[in-house]
Design a protein around this motif. Structure first.
Motif, PDB file in Angstrom:
ATOM      1  N   GLU A   1       7.471   4.035  -9.479  1.00  0.00           N
ATOM      2  CA  GLU A   1       8.621   3.156  -9.666  1.00  0.00           C
ATOM      3  C   GLU A   1       9.852   3.694  -8.938  1.00  0.00           C
ATOM      4  O   GLU A   1      10.585   2.941  -8.294  1.00  0.00           O
ATOM      5  CB  GLU A   1       8.941   2.978 -11.163  1.00  0.00           C
ATOM      6  N   ASN A   2      10.068   5.003  -9.025  1.00  0.00           N
ATOM      7  CA  ASN A   2      11.247   5.590  -8.379  1.00  0.00           C
ATOM      8  C   ASN A   2      11.179   5.496  -6.858  1.00  0.00           C
ATOM      9  O   ASN A   2      12.218   5.394  -6.203  1.00  0.00           O
ATOM     10  CB  ASN A   2      11.430   7.050  -8.807  1.00  0.00           C
ATOM     11  N   ASP A   3       9.967   5.521  -6.288  1.00  0.00           N
ATOM     12  CA  ASP A   3       9.826   5.360  -4.842  1.00  0.00           C
ATOM     13  C   ASP A   3      10.345   3.992  -4.411  1.00  0.00           C
ATOM     14  O   ASP A   3      11.104   3.872  -3.443  1.00  0.00           O
ATOM     15  CB  ASP A   3       8.363   5.505  -4.415  1.00  0.00           C
ATOM     16  N   LEU A   4       9.938   2.954  -5.141  1.00  0.00           N
ATOM     17  CA  LEU A   4      10.392   1.603  -4.798  1.00  0.00           C
ATOM     18  C   LEU A   4      11.861   1.403  -5.118  1.00  0.00           C
ATOM     19  O   LEU A   4      12.572   0.699  -4.397  1.00  0.00           O
ATOM     20  CB  LEU A   4       9.539   0.567  -5.527  1.00  0.00           C
ATOM     21  N   ARG A   5      12.338   2.033  -6.176  1.00  0.00           N
ATOM     22  CA  ARG A   5      13.768   1.938  -6.509  1.00  0.00           C
ATOM     23  C   ARG A   5      14.606   2.533  -5.384  1.00  0.00           C
ATOM     24  O   ARG A   5      15.622   1.973  -4.985  1.00  0.00           O
ATOM     25  CB  ARG A   5      14.045   2.653  -7.830  1.00  0.00           C
ATOM     26  N   ASP A   6      14.166   3.661  -4.836  1.00  0.00           N
ATOM     27  CA  ASP A   6      14.876   4.279  -3.717  1.00  0.00           C
ATOM     28  C   ASP A   6      14.762   3.428  -2.455  1.00  0.00           C
ATOM     29  O   ASP A   6      15.733   3.278  -1.707  1.00  0.00           O
ATOM     30  CB  ASP A   6      14.325   5.680  -3.439  1.00  0.00           C
ATOM     31  N   LEU A   7      13.583   2.868  -2.210  1.00  0.00           N
ATOM     32  CA  LEU A   7      13.349   2.064  -1.015  1.00  0.00           C
ATOM     33  C   LEU A   7      14.208   0.805  -1.011  1.00  0.00           C
ATOM     34  O   LEU A   7      14.850   0.476  -0.007  1.00  0.00           O
ATOM     35  CB  LEU A   7      11.866   1.689  -0.927  1.00  0.00           C
ATOM     36  N   PHE A   8      14.252   0.095  -2.132  1.00  0.00           N
ATOM     37  CA  PHE A   8      15.004  -1.158  -2.199  1.00  0.00           C
ATOM     38  C   PHE A   8      16.459  -0.955  -2.628  1.00  0.00           C
ATOM     39  O   PHE A   8      17.273  -1.856  -2.478  1.00  0.00           O
ATOM     40  CB  PHE A   8      14.311  -2.138  -3.153  1.00  0.00           C
ATOM     41  N   GLY A   9      16.780   0.210  -3.153  1.00  0.00           N
ATOM     42  CA  GLY A   9      18.142   0.488  -3.604  1.00  0.00           C
ATOM     43  C   GLY A   9      19.159   0.535  -2.482  1.00  0.00           C
ATOM     44  O   GLY A   9      20.359   0.400  -2.725  1.00  0.00           O
ATOM     45  N   VAL A  10      18.727   0.723  -1.237  1.00  0.00           N
ATOM     46  CA  VAL A  10      19.678   0.767  -0.114  1.00  0.00           C
ATOM     47  C   VAL A  10      20.293  -0.603   0.146  1.00  0.00           C
ATOM     48  O   VAL A  10      21.353  -0.700   0.762  1.00  0.00           O
ATOM     49  CB  VAL A  10      19.000   1.299   1.181  1.00  0.00           C
ATOM     50  N   PHE A  11      19.669  -1.679  -0.350  1.00  0.00           N
ATOM     51  CA  PHE A  11      20.192  -3.028  -0.136  1.00  0.00           C
ATOM     52  C   PHE A  11      21.188  -3.437  -1.213  1.00  0.00           C
ATOM     53  O   PHE A  11      22.006  -4.320  -0.991  1.00  0.00           O
ATOM     54  CB  PHE A  11      19.040  -4.038  -0.091  1.00  0.00           C
ATOM     55  N   GLY A  12      21.109  -2.832  -2.370  1.00  0.00           N
ATOM     56  CA  GLY A  12      21.994  -3.171  -3.485  1.00  0.00           C
ATOM     57  C   GLY A  12      21.401  -2.674  -4.787  1.00  0.00           C
ATOM     58  O   GLY A  12      20.391  -1.980  -4.808  1.00  0.00           O
ATOM     59  N   ARG A  13      22.035  -3.061  -5.866  1.00  0.00           N
ATOM     60  CA  ARG A  13      21.641  -2.560  -7.184  1.00  0.00           C
ATOM     61  C   ARG A  13      20.327  -3.180  -7.658  1.00  0.00           C
ATOM     62  O   ARG A  13      20.209  -4.396  -7.783  1.00  0.00           O
ATOM     63  CB  ARG A  13      22.749  -2.856  -8.179  1.00  0.00           C
ATOM     64  N   VAL A  14      19.366  -2.307  -7.950  1.00  0.00           N
ATOM     65  CA  VAL A  14      18.057  -2.718  -8.451  1.00  0.00           C
ATOM     66  C   VAL A  14      18.107  -2.660  -9.977  1.00  0.00           C
ATOM     67  O   VAL A  14      18.434  -1.628 -10.559  1.00  0.00           O
ATOM     68  CB  VAL A  14      16.946  -1.787  -7.907  1.00  0.00           C
ATOM     69  N   ALA A  15      17.782  -3.778 -10.621  1.00  0.00           N
ATOM     70  CA  ALA A  15      17.838  -3.837 -12.082  1.00  0.00           C
ATOM     71  C   ALA A  15      16.561  -3.314 -12.728  1.00  0.00           C
ATOM     72  O   ALA A  15      16.613  -2.669 -13.771  1.00  0.00           O
ATOM     73  CB  ALA A  15      18.091  -5.273 -12.537  1.00  0.00           C
ATOM     74  N   ARG A  16      15.412  -3.596 -12.110  1.00  0.00           N
ATOM     75  CA  ARG A  16      14.146  -3.252 -12.757  1.00  0.00           C
ATOM     76  C   ARG A  16      13.059  -3.139 -11.708  1.00  0.00           C
ATOM     77  O   ARG A  16      13.034  -3.902 -10.747  1.00  0.00           O
ATOM     78  CB  ARG A  16      13.801  -4.370 -13.746  1.00  0.00           C
ATOM     79  N   VAL A  17      12.153  -2.186 -11.900  1.00  0.00           N
ATOM     80  CA  VAL A  17      10.995  -2.021 -11.027  1.00  0.00           C
ATOM     81  C   VAL A  17       9.764  -1.884 -11.913  1.00  0.00           C
ATOM     82  O   VAL A  17       9.770  -1.131 -12.885  1.00  0.00           O
ATOM     83  CB  VAL A  17      11.131  -0.761 -10.131  1.00  0.00           C
ATOM     84  N   TYR A  18       8.718  -2.629 -11.574  1.00  0.00           N
ATOM     85  CA  TYR A  18       7.453  -2.528 -12.296  1.00  0.00           C
ATOM     86  C   TYR A  18       6.339  -2.390 -11.277  1.00  0.00           C
ATOM     87  O   TYR A  18       6.234  -3.198 -10.351  1.00  0.00           O
ATOM     88  CB  TYR A  18       7.206  -3.773 -13.169  1.00  0.00           C
ATOM     89  N   VAL A  19       5.519  -1.367 -11.427  1.00  0.00           N
ATOM     90  CA  VAL A  19       4.348  -1.184 -10.573  1.00  0.00           C
ATOM     91  C   VAL A  19       3.120  -1.458 -11.428  1.00  0.00           C
ATOM     92  O   VAL A  19       2.942  -0.842 -12.481  1.00  0.00           O
ATOM     93  CB  VAL A  19       4.291   0.255  -9.991  1.00  0.00           C
ATOM     94  N   GLY A  20       2.276  -2.399 -10.971  1.00  0.00           N
ATOM     95  CA  GLY A  20       1.049  -2.724 -11.696  1.00  0.00           C
ATOM     96  C   GLY A  20       0.088  -1.547 -11.654  1.00  0.00           C
ATOM     97  O   GLY A  20      -0.181  -0.999 -10.597  1.00  0.00           O
ATOM     98  N   ARG A  21      -0.422  -1.148 -12.818  1.00  0.00           N
ATOM     99  CA  ARG A  21      -1.307   0.013 -12.917  1.00  0.00           C
ATOM    100  C   ARG A  21      -2.548  -0.317 -13.729  1.00  0.00           C
ATOM    101  O   ARG A  21      -2.517  -1.141 -14.633  1.00  0.00           O
ATOM    102  CB  ARG A  21      -0.585   1.182 -13.588  1.00  0.00           C
ATOM    103  N   ASP A  22      -3.623   0.371 -13.418  1.00  0.00           N
ATOM    104  CA  ASP A  22      -4.849   0.273 -14.198  1.00  0.00           C
ATOM    105  C   ASP A  22      -4.618   0.975 -15.529  1.00  0.00           C
ATOM    106  O   ASP A  22      -4.097   2.100 -15.564  1.00  0.00           O
ATOM    107  CB  ASP A  22      -6.007   0.927 -13.434  1.00  0.00           C
TER     108      ASP A  22
END
Length: 178
Positions: free
Chosen positions: A109-130
Motif C-alpha cells: 500500500e505504501n508503494d502505491l501511496r508514494d507513487l500516486f502521492g506526487v500528484f496530490g493527496r491520496v485518501a486511501r489505498v487498497y491492494v487486493g490480496r489472497d
C-alpha cells in the motif's frame, strides 16, 4: 502522654463518616480487600481531597433516553442507517478512485501511496490480496480527495511501467446496491 495532645487532628482522621464506613464494610464483606478512601463517590469529595466536603455537581450533557440499551452509531442523532463514522467528506464511495491493474504481487500500500502521492493527496489505498498467502492479486484501488488530482494521475500513470509490469488505470465503477 496521650495521642490527642501530640496530634490533635489525628482523632478527626481516625473517625470516618458513617456512610463511608458502612460502604467500606460492605465492600470488605464482599471480598474487595482493604478500601482506603471512597472520595469522589456519591459527592463525598473529589479524588485527592481529604476534606470530606461534598463535591460540586458535574454538569453533563443531557443523555438521550435509550432505555439502558446500546445504540449503534448509525442510529445516533442525525445520521441515517448504514452511514459510517469514517471520512469527513462522506463515505469512501464519494471519493474519486482509480482501479489500478497489472500490479506486481509484491507491491505494498505504501508503494502505491508514494507513487500516486506526487500528484496530490491520496485518501486511501487498497491492494487486493489472497486471504491465505497474503500475496497481491494484481489489482489495487487508489482514492484521492479531489477528482482533478485523480484525473491527472490517471493520465500520467496509465501505460507506465512499474515493477516490470505496465500499469492499466481506469475509473472505478460505482458499487451495486446490496
Amino acid at each position: 502522654m496521650s495521642l490527642d495532645k501530640i496530634l490533635p487532628h489525628a482523632q478527626a482522621d481516625v473517625q470516618e463518616p458513617s456512610a463511608e464506613r458502612s460502604v467500606k464494610a460492605t465492600l470488605a464483606k464482599a471480598g474487595a480487600g482493604k478500601v482506603d478512601s471512597l472520595n469522589g463517590l456519591d459527592g463525598a469529595g473529589t479524588p485527592g481531597d481529604d476534606t470530606g466536603a461534598p463535591a460540586e455537581p458535574a454538569t453533563a450533557a443531557p443523555a438521550a433516553n435509550t432505555g439502558g440499551k446500546c445504540v449503534p452509531p448509525s442510529m445516533r442523532g442525525g445520521r441515517g442507517p448504514g452511514e459510517s463514522m469514517g471520512l469527513p467528506g462522506g463515505s469512501r464511495d464519494d471519493l474519486p478512485a482509480l482501479r489500478v491493474t497489472k500490479v506486481s504481487e509484491d507491491t505494498q500500500e505504501n508503494d502505491l501511496r508514494d507513487l500516486f502521492g506526487v500528484f496530490g493527496r491520496v485518501a486511501r489505498v487498497y491492494v487486493g490480496r489472497d486471504r491465505e498467502t497474503g500475496a497481491g492479486k494484481g489489482f489495487a484501488f487508489v482514492s484521492f480527495e479531489e477528482k482533478a488530482v485523480a484525473q491527472k494521475a490517471m493520465e500520467k500513470m496509465h501505460g507506465r511501467g512499474y515493477h516490470n509490469l505496465i500499469l492499466n488505470i481506469q475509473w472505478t465503477k460505482p458499487r451495486e446496491q446490496r
